[in-house]
Design an enzyme around this catalytic site. Structure first.
Site, PDB file in Angstrom:
ATOM      1  N   ASP A  85       2.127 -15.571   6.320  1.00 53.91           N
ATOM      2  CA  ASP A  85       1.806 -16.973   6.060  1.00 53.91           C
ATOM      3  C   ASP A  85       1.918 -17.292   4.571  1.00 53.91           C
ATOM      4  OD1 ASP A  85       1.434 -17.463   8.728  1.00 53.91           O
ATOM      5  OD2 ASP A  85      -0.758 -17.511   8.645  1.00 53.91           O
ATOM      6  N   ALA A 119       3.402  -0.967   4.629  1.00 55.37           N
ATOM      7  CA  ALA A 119       2.935  -1.021   6.022  1.00 55.37           C
ATOM      8  C   ALA A 119       2.545  -2.431   6.454  1.00 55.37           C
ATOM      9  CB  ALA A 119       1.762  -0.059   6.217  1.00 55.37           C
ATOM     10  N   HIS A 173       4.625  -4.692   8.951  1.00 51.69           N
ATOM     11  CA  HIS A 173       4.686  -4.577  10.404  1.00 51.69           C
ATOM     12  C   HIS A 173       3.586  -5.341  11.128  1.00 51.69           C
ATOM     13  CE1 HIS A 173       7.597  -1.677   9.165  1.00 51.69           C
ATOM     14  NE2 HIS A 173       6.686  -0.891   8.612  1.00 51.69           N
ATOM     15  N   PRO A 225       0.786  -1.229   0.000  1.00 53.61           N
ATOM     16  CA  PRO A 225       0.000   0.000   0.000  1.00 53.61           C
ATOM     17  C   PRO A 225       0.824   1.289   0.000  1.00 53.61           C
ATOM     18  CG  PRO A 225      -0.182  -1.148   2.104  1.00 53.61           C
ATOM     19  CD  PRO A 225       0.497  -2.087   1.157  1.00 53.61           C
ATOM     20  N   ASN A 226       0.292   2.240  -0.730  1.00 54.52           N
ATOM     21  CA  ASN A 226       0.787   3.617  -0.817  1.00 54.52           C
ATOM     22  C   ASN A 226       2.032   3.783  -1.689  1.00 54.52           C
ATOM     23  OD1 ASN A 226      -1.254   4.728   1.001  1.00 54.52           O
ATOM     24  ND2 ASN A 226      -0.181   3.594   2.595  1.00 54.52           N
ATOM     25  N   ASN A 262       8.164  -5.562  -1.448  1.00 54.15           N
ATOM     26  CA  ASN A 262       8.105  -4.448  -0.497  1.00 54.15           C
ATOM     27  C   ASN A 262       6.684  -4.463   0.074  1.00 54.15           C
ATOM     28  OD1 ASN A 262       7.993  -2.148   1.000  1.00 54.15           O
ATOM     29  ND2 ASN A 262       8.990  -0.842  -0.523  1.00 54.15           N
ATOM     30  N   TYR A 290      10.985   9.069   0.987  1.00 53.95           N
ATOM     31  CA  TYR A 290      10.951   8.077  -0.094  1.00 53.95           C
ATOM     32  C   TYR A 290      11.553   8.568  -1.409  1.00 53.95           C
ATOM     33  CZ  TYR A 290       7.950   5.655   3.202  1.00 53.95           C
ATOM     34  OH  TYR A 290       7.477   5.024   4.331  1.00 53.95           O
ATOM     35  N   ARG A 341       7.808   0.545  13.218  1.00 52.91           N
ATOM     36  CA  ARG A 341       8.423   0.032  11.972  1.00 52.91           C
ATOM     37  C   ARG A 341       9.597  -0.901  12.252  1.00 52.91           C
ATOM     38  NH1 ARG A 341       5.974   3.386   8.067  1.00 52.91           N
ATOM     39  NH2 ARG A 341       5.564   5.461   8.905  1.00 52.91           N
ATOM     40  N   ARG A 349      13.544   4.385  11.949  1.00 50.73           N
ATOM     41  CA  ARG A 349      12.333   5.227  11.973  1.00 50.73           C
ATOM     42  C   ARG A 349      11.494   4.937  13.223  1.00 50.73           C
ATOM     43  NH1 ARG A 349       9.480   4.854   6.360  1.00 50.73           N
ATOM     44  NH2 ARG A 349       8.341   6.612   7.265  1.00 50.73           N
ATOM     45  N   HIS A 367      12.959  -2.575   1.257  1.00 49.81           N
ATOM     46  CA  HIS A 367      12.354  -1.306   1.690  1.00 49.81           C
ATOM     47  C   HIS A 367      13.177  -0.155   1.133  1.00 49.81           C
ATOM     48  CE1 HIS A 367       9.701  -3.357   4.494  1.00 49.81           C
ATOM     49  NE2 HIS A 367      10.734  -4.121   4.792  1.00 49.81           N
ATOM     50  N   LEU A 368      12.479   0.889   0.708  1.00 51.48           N
ATOM     51  CA  LEU A 368      13.163   2.090   0.218  1.00 51.48           C
ATOM     52  C   LEU A 368      13.889   2.784   1.360  1.00 51.48           C
ATOM     53  CD1 LEU A 368      10.102   3.207  -1.850  1.00 51.48           C
ATOM     54  CD2 LEU A 368      12.352   2.823  -2.872  1.00 51.48           C
ATOM     55  N   SER A 369      13.159   2.975   2.460  1.00 49.05           N
ATOM     56  CA  SER A 369      13.730   3.625   3.643  1.00 49.05           C
ATOM     57  C   SER A 369      14.335   2.554   4.548  1.00 49.05           C
ATOM     58  CB  SER A 369      12.640   4.405   4.389  1.00 49.05           C
ATOM     59  OG  SER A 369      11.703   3.501   4.962  1.00 49.05           O
ATOM     60  N   GLU A 378      12.907  -9.463   0.791  1.00 51.19           N
ATOM     61  CA  GLU A 378      12.127  -8.326   1.305  1.00 51.19           C
ATOM     62  C   GLU A 378      12.935  -7.053   1.078  1.00 51.19           C
ATOM     63  OE1 GLU A 378      11.544  -8.645   5.530  1.00 51.19           O
ATOM     64  OE2 GLU A 378      10.627  -6.656   5.691  1.00 51.19           O
ATOM     65  N   ARG A 427       4.700  11.158  -2.353  1.00 49.63           N
ATOM     66  CA  ARG A 427       4.521  10.690  -0.970  1.00 49.63           C
ATOM     67  C   ARG A 427       5.793  10.963  -0.150  1.00 49.63           C
ATOM     68  NH1 ARG A 427       4.717   4.418   1.103  1.00 49.63           N
ATOM     69  NH2 ARG A 427       4.148   4.888   3.252  1.00 49.63           N
TER      70      ARG A 427
HETATM   71  C1  DQA Z   1       8.445   0.991   3.426  1.00 48.24           C
HETATM   72  C2  DQA Z   1       8.603   1.192   4.933  1.00 48.24           C
HETATM   73  C3  DQA Z   1       7.299   0.930   5.653  1.00 48.24           C
HETATM   74  O1  DQA Z   1       7.460   1.162   7.057  1.00 48.24           O
HETATM   75  C4  DQA Z   1       6.220   1.875   5.162  1.00 48.24           C
HETATM   76  O2  DQA Z   1       4.983   1.588   5.774  1.00 48.24           O
HETATM   77  C5  DQA Z   1       6.101   1.896   3.680  1.00 48.24           C
HETATM   78  C6  DQA Z   1       7.306   1.828   2.868  1.00 48.24           C
HETATM   79  C7  DQA Z   1       9.713   1.369   2.643  1.00 48.24           C
HETATM   80  O3  DQA Z   1       9.822   0.984   1.483  1.00 48.24           O
HETATM   81  O4  DQA Z   1      10.573   2.070   3.168  1.00 48.24           O
HETATM   82  O5  DQA Z   1       5.007   2.076   3.143  1.00 48.24           O
HETATM   83  O6  DQA Z   1       8.175  -0.387   3.189  1.00 48.24           O
END
Ligand code: DQA
Length: 145
Positions: free
Chosen positions: A87, A77, A80, A10-11, A74, A23, A111, A107, A100-102, A98, A18
């Protein structure tokens, strides 16, 4: 050519606008282009998808397992708290990286927990779009083993 699904939660469709301080300014379309280009360089057939819907993401993981495809994920959210996603990831038999950008560890406290990491081949976080490029390199290396 080995198939790799690059799945995004999501997002992440809002990249570019964003929270750019966290990001960056690259858009989701940039992410797609970079992943496909990185895949070409590595001899991987890369398909990139994004959804805001947990059930759709779970369905894509089932599809990856049925196709024997590796996954770069990725979970955004969902990382977490989504045991449903965890599963589904636990069922995968091909590599799962896995990304993550950040760097979630640097953080907010919520997270710092990933329910996905323990069932992933490995995790790459904190390098922006390079996290995906490195994730694809990791998949290529794991498939070569
Ligand atoms: C994220 C880090 C997550 O905590 C956050 O909810 C995201 C992006 C990242 O790519 O840094 O939506 O997965």
């Amino acid at each position: 050519m080995p198939r790799v699904l690059v799945l995004n939660g999501p997002n992440l469709n809002r990249l570019g606008t964003r929270e750019p301080d966290i990001y960056g300014h690259d858009t989701f379309d940039d992410l797609v282009r970079e992943c496909v280009a990185a895949g070409e360089g590595l001899g991987l057939d890369v398909e990139v998808r994004q959804t805001n819907d947990e059930s759709e993401l779970v369905g894509w993981l089932h599809e990856a397992e049925d196709a024997g495809a590796a996954v770069v994920l990725n979970p955004a959210a969902f990382t977490h708290y989504s045991y449903a996603l965890r599963d589904a990831c636990a069922m995968l038999t091909a590599p799962l990286v896995e990304v993550h950008l950040s760097n979630p560890a640097a953080r907010e406290e919520f997270r710092h927990t990933s329910v996905i990491s323990a069932v992933a081949s490995g995790t790459i976080a904190g390098f922006g779009l390079d996290s995906y490029r490195l994730g694809l390199r990791a998949v290529a290396a794991l498939l070569g083993d």
